[in-house]
Design a protein around this motif. Structure first.
Motif, PDB file in Angstrom:
ATOM      1  N   MET A  16      14.701  33.694-121.269  1.00 19.25           N
ATOM      2  CA  MET A  16      14.471  33.219-119.929  1.00 19.25           C
ATOM      3  C   MET A  16      13.424  32.134-119.915  1.00 19.25           C
ATOM      4  N   VAL A  17      13.589  31.156-119.075  1.00 19.03           N
ATOM      5  CA  VAL A  17      12.664  30.042-119.116  1.00 19.03           C
ATOM      6  C   VAL A  17      11.489  30.234-118.174  1.00 19.03           C
ATOM      7  N   ASP A  18      11.766  30.739-117.143  1.00 11.89           N
ATOM      8  CA  ASP A  18      10.625  31.073-116.317  1.00 11.89           C
ATOM      9  C   ASP A  18      11.025  32.211-115.402  1.00 11.89           C
ATOM     10  N   THR A  19      10.107  32.578-114.556  1.00  7.03           N
ATOM     11  CA  THR A  19      10.484  33.740-113.771  1.00  7.03           C
ATOM     12  C   THR A  19       9.678  34.044-112.516  1.00  7.03           C
ATOM     13  N   LYS A  20       9.760  35.363-111.989  1.00 13.03           N
ATOM     14  CA  LYS A  20       9.055  36.067-110.886  1.00 13.03           C
ATOM     15  C   LYS A  20       8.122  35.266-109.975  1.00 13.03           C
ATOM     16  N   ILE A  21       7.613  35.860-108.978  1.00  9.85           N
ATOM     17  CA  ILE A  21       6.631  35.262-108.098  1.00  9.85           C
ATOM     18  C   ILE A  21       5.664  36.307-107.558  1.00  9.85           C
ATOM     19  N   ILE A  22       4.891  36.139-106.806  1.00 13.00           N
ATOM     20  CA  ILE A  22       4.469  36.472-105.482  1.00 13.00           C
ATOM     21  C   ILE A  22       3.104  37.025-105.213  1.00 13.00           C
ATOM     22  N   LYS A  23       2.776  36.827-104.029  1.00 10.55           N
ATOM     23  CA  LYS A  23       1.478  37.223-103.557  1.00 10.55           C
ATOM     24  C   LYS A  23       1.700  38.264-102.495  1.00 10.55           C
ATOM     25  N   LEU A  24       1.019  39.373-102.638  1.00  8.76           N
ATOM     26  CA  LEU A  24       1.441  40.446-101.754  1.00  8.76           C
ATOM     27  C   LEU A  24       0.399  40.961-100.794  1.00  8.76           C
ATOM     28  N   ASN A  25      -0.767  40.319-100.713  1.00  2.00           N
ATOM     29  CA  ASN A  25      -1.607  40.728 -99.608  1.00  2.00           C
ATOM     30  C   ASN A  25      -0.984  40.225 -98.314  1.00  2.00           C
ATOM     31  N   LEU A  26       0.129  39.512 -98.478  1.00  3.13           N
ATOM     32  CA  LEU A  26       0.958  39.104 -97.363  1.00  3.13           C
ATOM     33  C   LEU A  26       1.513  40.277 -96.593  1.00  3.13           C
ATOM     34  N   ILE A  27       1.594  41.409 -97.259  1.00 10.98           N
ATOM     35  CA  ILE A  27       2.454  42.453 -96.737  1.00 10.98           C
ATOM     36  C   ILE A  27       2.035  42.926 -95.350  1.00 10.98           C
ATOM     37  N   PHE A  28       0.718  42.897 -95.085  1.00  9.98           N
ATOM     38  CA  PHE A  28       0.262  43.285 -93.758  1.00  9.98           C
ATOM     39  C   PHE A  28       0.900  42.411 -92.688  1.00  9.98           C
ATOM     40  N   PHE A  29       1.142  41.183 -93.094  1.00 13.06           N
ATOM     41  CA  PHE A  29       1.515  40.195 -92.092  1.00 13.06           C
ATOM     42  C   PHE A  29       3.002  39.893 -92.068  1.00 13.06           C
ATOM     43  N   MET A  30       3.743  40.590 -92.936  1.00  9.96           N
ATOM     44  CA  MET A  30       5.158  40.287 -93.018  1.00  9.96           C
ATOM     45  C   MET A  30       5.829  40.605 -91.689  1.00  9.96           C
ATOM     46  N   ILE A  31       6.376  39.593 -91.081  1.00  9.74           N
ATOM     47  CA  ILE A  31       7.000  39.796 -89.783  1.00  9.74           C
ATOM     48  C   ILE A  31       8.452  39.358 -89.910  1.00  9.74           C
ATOM     49  N   TYR A  32       9.354  40.250 -89.559  1.00  8.65           N
ATOM     50  CA  TYR A  32      10.745  39.845 -89.579  1.00  8.65           C
ATOM     51  C   TYR A  32      10.964  38.876 -88.439  1.00  8.65           C
ATOM     52  N   SER A  33      11.598  37.787 -88.736  1.00  4.05           N
ATOM     53  CA  SER A  33      11.802  36.804 -87.693  1.00  4.05           C
ATOM     54  C   SER A  33      13.089  36.063 -87.976  1.00  4.05           C
ATOM     55  N   VAL A  34      13.806  35.702 -86.942  1.00  4.48           N
ATOM     56  CA  VAL A  34      14.988  34.882 -87.167  1.00  4.48           C
ATOM     57  C   VAL A  34      14.589  33.431 -87.367  1.00  4.48           C
ATOM     58  N   LYS A  35      13.336  33.119 -87.079  1.00  3.44           N
ATOM     59  CA  LYS A  35      12.910  31.724 -87.178  1.00  3.44           C
ATOM     60  C   LYS A  35      12.359  31.413 -88.553  1.00  3.44           C
ATOM     61  N   SER A  36      13.114  31.642 -89.572  1.00  6.23           N
ATOM     62  CA  SER A  36      12.669  31.257 -90.894  1.00  6.23           C
ATOM     63  C   SER A  36      13.461  30.030 -91.319  1.00  6.23           C
ATOM     64  N   SER A  37      13.090  29.506 -92.468  1.00  6.57           N
ATOM     65  CA  SER A  37      13.702  28.248 -92.849  1.00  6.57           C
ATOM     66  C   SER A  37      14.326  28.337 -94.229  1.00  6.57           C
ATOM     67  N   PRO A  38      15.540  27.802 -94.415  1.00  9.10           N
ATOM     68  CA  PRO A  38      16.146  27.843 -95.745  1.00  9.10           C
ATOM     69  C   PRO A  38      15.420  26.870 -96.662  1.00  9.10           C
ATOM     70  N   PRO A  39      15.435  27.143 -97.988  1.00  6.26           N
ATOM     71  CA  PRO A  39      14.843  26.155 -98.886  1.00  6.26           C
ATOM     72  C   PRO A  39      15.549  24.820 -98.697  1.00  6.26           C
ATOM     73  N   GLU A  40      14.794  23.721 -98.734  1.00  7.26           N
ATOM     74  CA  GLU A  40      15.429  22.421 -98.513  1.00  7.26           C
ATOM     75  C   GLU A  40      16.167  21.980 -99.773  1.00  7.26           C
ATOM     76  N   ASP A  41      17.085  21.019 -99.586  1.00 10.87           N
ATOM     77  CA  ASP A  41      17.800  20.484-100.745  1.00 10.87           C
ATOM     78  C   ASP A  41      16.785  19.796-101.662  1.00 10.87           C
ATOM     79  N   PRO A  42      16.776  20.163-102.948  1.00  6.16           N
ATOM     80  CA  PRO A  42      15.767  19.570-103.842  1.00  6.16           C
ATOM     81  C   PRO A  42      15.992  18.096-104.135  1.00  6.16           C
ATOM     82  N   ILE A  43      17.206  17.592-103.792  1.00  7.00           N
ATOM     83  CA  ILE A  43      17.498  16.175-104.078  1.00  7.00           C
ATOM     84  C   ILE A  43      17.313  15.348-102.805  1.00  7.00           C
ATOM     85  N   LYS A  44      16.639  14.231-102.928  1.00  9.75           N
ATOM     86  CA  LYS A  44      16.492  13.328-101.778  1.00  9.75           C
ATOM     87  C   LYS A  44      16.854  11.922-102.248  1.00  9.75           C
ATOM     88  N   CYS A  45      17.656  11.214-101.436  1.00  9.44           N
ATOM     89  CA  CYS A  45      18.054   9.860-101.829  1.00  9.44           C
ATOM     90  C   CYS A  45      17.710   8.881-100.710  1.00  9.44           C
TER      91      CYS A  45
END
Ligand code: FAD
Length: 472
Positions: free
Chosen positions: A1-30
């Motif tokens: 595997m070339v790389d892997t995992k993530i994350i920071k989890l003191n976020l957990i207190f603040f995790m709020i389910y929301s429909v207003k999230s954003s998809p990752p943007e297209d990595p290519i821009k022209c």
């Protein structure tokens, strides 16, 4: 595997389910509304040594026929090519053309090669185009009562990308945890000479040396167009995440993976603690409808991300080791209270074991769900907002040697007890089992893969705390 995992989890207190999230943007821009004068970056907005790479053009085939003609034309014109995906989740700059080839360099994106082509009940297999995401595959196979037995934990990868990089889950059982070891057949479009009209589709079967070369080939041999993977009938798993002190980790590391099919460890070396994943198949009649929605892969309010990043930058700039250790403890204890994102029934956590269908617990990534505006909520590492920014170091150690490595880290903690709190801030060290593979660039031995995530400065000239520690 070339790389892997993530994350920071003191976020957990603040995790709020929301429909207003954003998809990752297209990595290519022209350049404005064209496919020319392009840049590409990864989902973090930065490769290890630079933010973006350049290419003169990006092309988006939607069928294998289009792909063949693109590769043929580029080969005839002697253009350099690299393969890009919808997500670009790799940290290394695998997708970059040599020397930022703006003079003809071509990016071929698999964004629209995203169709499930066939699910075969009798053969228990699925055939997909290479831009299909892990999430799509798990979801569509699940509808037919089939599952990929082992997979990475994060949904936001494409099948071409994860096969190209050797991505994996955790297991020593069966053929191991790497998806590329479950390929039955693969179709790859490669450059060819004029007698083949400059491009060739190679159909590679399991058991051949050609396929062993193409699995984990980092995109350098051609464009994988379609993959057929071996599946299994859906089954249930029983999961208990058990916190223990790390005094036996060295001994346990080499044996635990043989005892439990989906075993892994999350190790918090500075706290001398480790979470053992006791995770096995159980009979289909075992009650439970568990769901895994890992907290670190959920959509997070951008304001929270900004506060976390600002705190971390402050702690780094003031060398506040004590502050980091306090934050680390808060992170890991809140994560534990939230059962690491597991629920017994899809809504609430009432206690271990958590029992559920494999396809509901094997991977997650609800931060991919999205409407628009990243400034409201998004994936924690989304570079469009002030959020998490980190280094990742990943390596595998064979089971025969892993005890020595773990004990060396434990000695470091004794010497400098607060130095490794920076790792616990990003949920410690994730340790997953990987097995020997026939892939030429696959694992040579059964081992444990260590994924370490830690603070990265936005200033490329700055030395982050872990790097300073390693230099001592
Ligand atoms: C949040 C997160 C969690 C992760 N979790 C895990 C995990 O649990 N286990 C794990 O092993 N890894 C994990 N990873 C790392 C991940 O495996 C790699 O980043 C991944 O393989 C990248 O997939 P991608 O689809 O984004 O491909 P990219 O990063 O876009 O591409 C990766 C490489 O594959 C090549 N490639 C892509 N498509 C094709 C194709 N069709 N034909 C030929 N070559 C191709 C590209 O050219 C490039 O060289 C994680 C990453 C993130 C961000």
């Amino acid at each position: 595997m070339v790389d892997t995992k993530i994350i920071k989890l003191n976020l957990i207190f603040f995790m709020i389910y929301s429909v207003k999230s954003s998809p990752p943007e297209d990595p290519i821009k022209c350049s404005h509304n064209t496919n020319f004068n392009c840049t590409i970056t990864n989902s973090y907005g930065a490769f290890p040594d630079r933010a973006i790479c350049k290419a003169s053009q990006a092309i988006y085939p939607s069928t294998e026929e289009e792909l063949i003609s693109i590769v043929a034309n580029a080969t005839r014109e002697k253009r350099k090519m690299k393969i890009a995906t919808r997500f670009s989740h790799s940290i290394p700059k695998l997708v970059c053309l040599d020397n930022d080839d703006q003079d003809g360099g071509l990016l071929i994106s698999t964004k629209y090669l995203n169709k499930i082509l066939r699910i075969d009940q009798e053969d228990m297999s699925i055939t997909v185009e290479s831009g299909v995401t892990l999430r799509q595959l798990i979801s569509e196979a699940g509808k037919e009562g089939l599952v990929l037995p082992y997979a990475p934990y994060w949904w936001g990868l494409t099948i071409g990308g994860l096969i190209g990089t050797g991505a994996h889950g955790s297991s020593l059982w069966g053929m191991g945890s790497s998806v590329h070891d479950y390929i039955m057949q693969l179709r790859i479009v490669t450059p060819a000479d004029a007698s083949y009209n400059y491009a060739k589709v190679r159909i590679l079967e399991n058991g051949t040396s050609e396929l062993n070369a193409v699995r984990v080939s980092l995109g350098v041999l051609g464009v994988i167009s379609q993959v057929t993977l071996k599946l299994e009938r859906v089954f249930k798993r029983s999961i208990t995440l058990s916190e223990r002190d790390d005094s036996n980790l060295g001994e346990d590391a080499s044996t635990f993976g043989r005892q439990h099919e989906f075993a892994d460890f999350t190790w918090y070396p500075s706290q001398r603690k480790v979470i053992y994943r006791i995770d096995d198949r159980v009979s289909a009649s075992t009650p439970g409808n568990a769901l895994n929605d890992f907290s670190g892969f959920r959509s997070t309010p951008s304001l929270v991300l900004a506060i976390l990043r600002t705190t971390e930058e402050y702690q780094e700039s003031t060398n506040d080791a004590g502050g980091k250790c306090s934050s680390a403890k808060l992170t890991t204890s809140t994560l534990k209270i939230g059962a690491y994102g597991l629920t017994n029934n899809g809504f609430t956590f009432t206690g271990y074991p958590v029992v559920g269908l494999h396809n509901r617990v094997q991977a997650s990534g609800t931060c991919l769900d999205s409407l628009e505006d990243a400034t409201i909520t998004t994936c924690p590492w989304d570079h469009r907002v002030k959020g998490l920014f980190f280094h990742q170091t990943t390596f595998s150690i064979s089971l025969s040697k892993v005890k020595g490595f773990i004990e060396d880290v434990q000695k470091l903690v004794v010497l400098e007890p607060r130095a490794l709190c920076v790792l616990d801030l990003y949920n410690g060290i994730l340790m997953r089992y990987v097995t020997t593979s026939n892939a030429y660039l696959g694992k040579q031995e059964d081992g444990l893969d260590f994924d370490i995530t830690y603070y990265r400065s936005k200033d490329p000239m700055s030395l982050d705390s872990l790097k300073i520690l390693l230099k001592r």
